[in-house]
Design a protein around this motif. Structure first.
Motif, PDB file in Angstrom:
ATOM      1  N   VAL A   4       8.434   8.279  -5.969  1.00 49.02           N
ATOM      2  CA  VAL A   4       7.249   7.788  -7.139  1.00 49.02           C
ATOM      3  C   VAL A   4       8.149   8.759  -8.133  1.00 49.02           C
ATOM      4  N   ASN A  23      -3.045  -0.450  -8.224  1.00 50.03           N
ATOM      5  CA  ASN A  23      -3.324   0.511  -7.277  1.00 50.03           C
ATOM      6  C   ASN A  23      -4.871   0.732  -7.282  1.00 50.03           C
ATOM      7  N   LEU A  41       5.969  -0.928   1.072  1.00 50.62           N
ATOM      8  CA  LEU A  41       4.683  -0.119   0.520  1.00 50.62           C
ATOM      9  C   LEU A  41       3.813  -0.018   1.453  1.00 50.62           C
ATOM     10  N   TYR A  88       7.268  -3.491  -6.560  1.00 50.95           N
ATOM     11  CA  TYR A  88       7.886  -3.628  -5.103  1.00 50.95           C
ATOM     12  C   TYR A  88       8.407  -4.878  -4.329  1.00 50.95           C
ATOM     13  N   TYR A 146      -2.146  -2.780   2.269  1.00 50.22           N
ATOM     14  CA  TYR A 146      -1.407  -2.897   3.185  1.00 50.22           C
ATOM     15  C   TYR A 146      -1.428  -4.075   4.323  1.00 50.22           C
ATOM     16  N   TYR A 175       2.599  -0.188  -8.040  1.00 50.47           N
ATOM     17  CA  TYR A 175       3.521  -0.151  -7.699  1.00 50.47           C
ATOM     18  C   TYR A 175       4.461  -1.396  -7.959  1.00 50.47           C
ATOM     19  N   MET A 233       5.770   4.987   0.296  1.00 47.54           N
ATOM     20  CA  MET A 233       5.250   4.753  -0.766  1.00 47.54           C
ATOM     21  C   MET A 233       4.855   4.852  -1.893  1.00 47.54           C
ATOM     22  N   SER A 234       3.313   4.502  -0.823  1.00 51.29           N
ATOM     23  CA  SER A 234       1.994   4.331  -1.119  1.00 51.29           C
ATOM     24  C   SER A 234       1.505   6.162  -1.820  1.00 51.29           C
ATOM     25  N   ALA A 269       5.063   4.024  -8.522  1.00 49.11           N
ATOM     26  CA  ALA A 269       6.031   3.853  -6.846  1.00 49.11           C
ATOM     27  C   ALA A 269       6.751   3.037  -6.563  1.00 49.11           C
ATOM     28  N   CYS A 270       8.298   3.080  -6.033  1.00 50.03           N
ATOM     29  CA  CYS A 270       9.062   1.392  -5.547  1.00 50.03           C
ATOM     30  C   CYS A 270      10.016   1.936  -4.977  1.00 50.03           C
TER      31      CYS A 270
END
Length: 416
Positions: free
Chosen positions: A332, A238, A75, A227, A63, A225, A78-79, A327-328
């Motif tokens: 999740v 990730n 981001l 995004y 991030y 991820y 949704m981490s 994750a979006c």
């Protein structure tokens, strides 16, 4: 002859890497270090360490690079996802049990008032827009929800909620109630003829309601991820959570170290292959499910199609998506959720779309004349003209949605 030796050497290296790669690919991200440790336990010169960024900053290094970008908040939000019993409860706040928008709103507030054991604790601030009578009337309907006993005031009421879900004769039911309401003095009833039978029934209940979900507070770390950035949908692995592999030879150069060095390099290669495979899977999911990331339904997507696109075996792709999450902005999500069965020949209609349609029909049905499975089938066939589907399939989908049949729904409507 030289080319043959080179090819053989390349095949040997690939084979060694693949032996490491498949178990590493199959492991979820939380178990990745443990899987790598298995390969290095006999290697005194290779160590696997938790990534500093994941240990110290919980992935904020990713991030930080976007801290001036408009997507950083998305981001960060949704981490980490949380596997929660609250998601299960939210899915049950539907008609016919909660037939009006107001009853659904109250139920949602009640869920927010549940403590970590699943019991209801009245919060005047949260429930200020509703009368206590409305809240209590709605709360009583929680006796029909899973997990059993959720929404009760205390363990005694939770046992009563659970008891109502059983078919017992009146005498046994009433004696169970006596034991529950006098639980602190239960030893006084040991000589009663129904004591052992009633106690065995009570012992079967999982109380507190959240007892089976205590571990669900554990965080889920997504592997991928998805995004939006400048109107583009992007994929990010990730990898900040990936362990670090290091070789510690103390500057020794003995020839016997070569095998250990190769082993370390094979593990590094295997880890990179894992990243590359998951990245490709993320790209393919975006390509096939692009509309989903814009707020629409999941489209049919076969595991075999993805395997062919990636030139891998379907079993390998199956391993790659097992116990892994994406994750979006929509949450999740398990990777396996993106693979639904196509019901029409053109592959445009998925079982997920049919389920959504059935759920919406029942949500808006006439409460005095709930839709039978036959009627649901007729409406579904009219809406999705290209599909071949039977009443048994409609019943199966309805049951998977945890929706009662028409006669049971009618009783629930009358109760509410």
């Amino acid at each position: 002859m030289l080319r043959q030796k080179v090819n053989q050497s390349q095949k040997t290296k690939l084979s060694q890497t693949l032996r490491s790669w498949l178990p590493i690919l199959q492991a979820n991200i939380e178990d990745l270090k443990e899987s790598l440790d298995e390969f290095t336990k006999d290697n005194p010169f290779v160590s696997v360490k938790e990534n500093i960024s994941s240990r110290d900053s919980k992935n904020k290094s990713f991030y930080d690079s976007f801290h001036k970008n408009s997507i950083s908040d998305t981001l960060e939000a949704m981490s980490i996802g949380k596997k929660s019993v609250y998601e299960l409860l939210d899915e049950q706040i539907l008609p016919p049990l909660f037939p009006t928008q107001k009853s659904q709103d109250i139920a949602a507030k009640i869920i927010q008032c549940l403590n970590n054991e699943g019991y209801f604790e009245y919060d005047e601030e949260l429930l200020k827009d509703f009368s206590k009578e409305e809240v209590e009337r709605t709360r009583k309907r929680f006796k029909f929800l899973e997990p059993v006993g959720v929404g009760a005031i205390d363990y005694k009421e939770a046992f009563e909620f659970a008891l109502e879900g059983l078919e017992l004769d009146d005498e046994l039911y009433e004696f169970c109630l006596v034991l529950i309401r006098n639980f602190e003095n239960i030893q006084e009833y040991t000589k009663e003829k129904l004591y052992k039978e009633a106690l065995s029934i009570i012992k079967k209940f999982s109380i507190p309601p959240f007892i089976e979900y205590f571990d669900d507070s554990a965080q889920i770390t997504p592997d991928i991820y998805i995004y939006k950035d400048a109107n583009e949908i992007k994929v990010k692995i990730n990898d900040e959570y990936y362990p670090e592999i290091s070789l510690e030879t103390d500057s020794m150069t003995h020839e016997f170290l070569n095998s250990y060095i190769k082993e370390a390099k094979n593990l590094v290669d295997a880890l990179e292959m894992r990243k590359a495979t998951l990245y490709k899977i993320g790209l393919m999911i975006v390509e096939h499910q692009y509309d989903f990331f814009l707020g629409k339904d999941i489209k049919p997507m076969r595991l075999q199609d993805l395997a062919e696109d990636l030139q891998r075996n379907a079993s390998t792709i199956s391993r790659a998506i097992a116990n892994k999450y994406l994750a979006c902005e929509r949450g999740v999500i398990p990777l396996k959720n993106f693979f639904s069965t196509a019901l029409d020949e053109e592959g445009e209609t998925s079982n997920a779309a049919i389920k959504d349609y059935i759920q919406n029909l029942i949500k808006n049905e006439n409460k005095k004349k709930p839709l039978s499975d036959e009627k649901l089938l007729a409406l579904a066939q009219k809406e999705f003209q290209n599909i071949q589907i039977g009443r048994r399939t409609i019943a199966k989908y309805r049951q998977q949605l945890k929706i009662a049949n028409s006669s049971e729904r009618k009783k629930l409507y009358e109760l509410s």
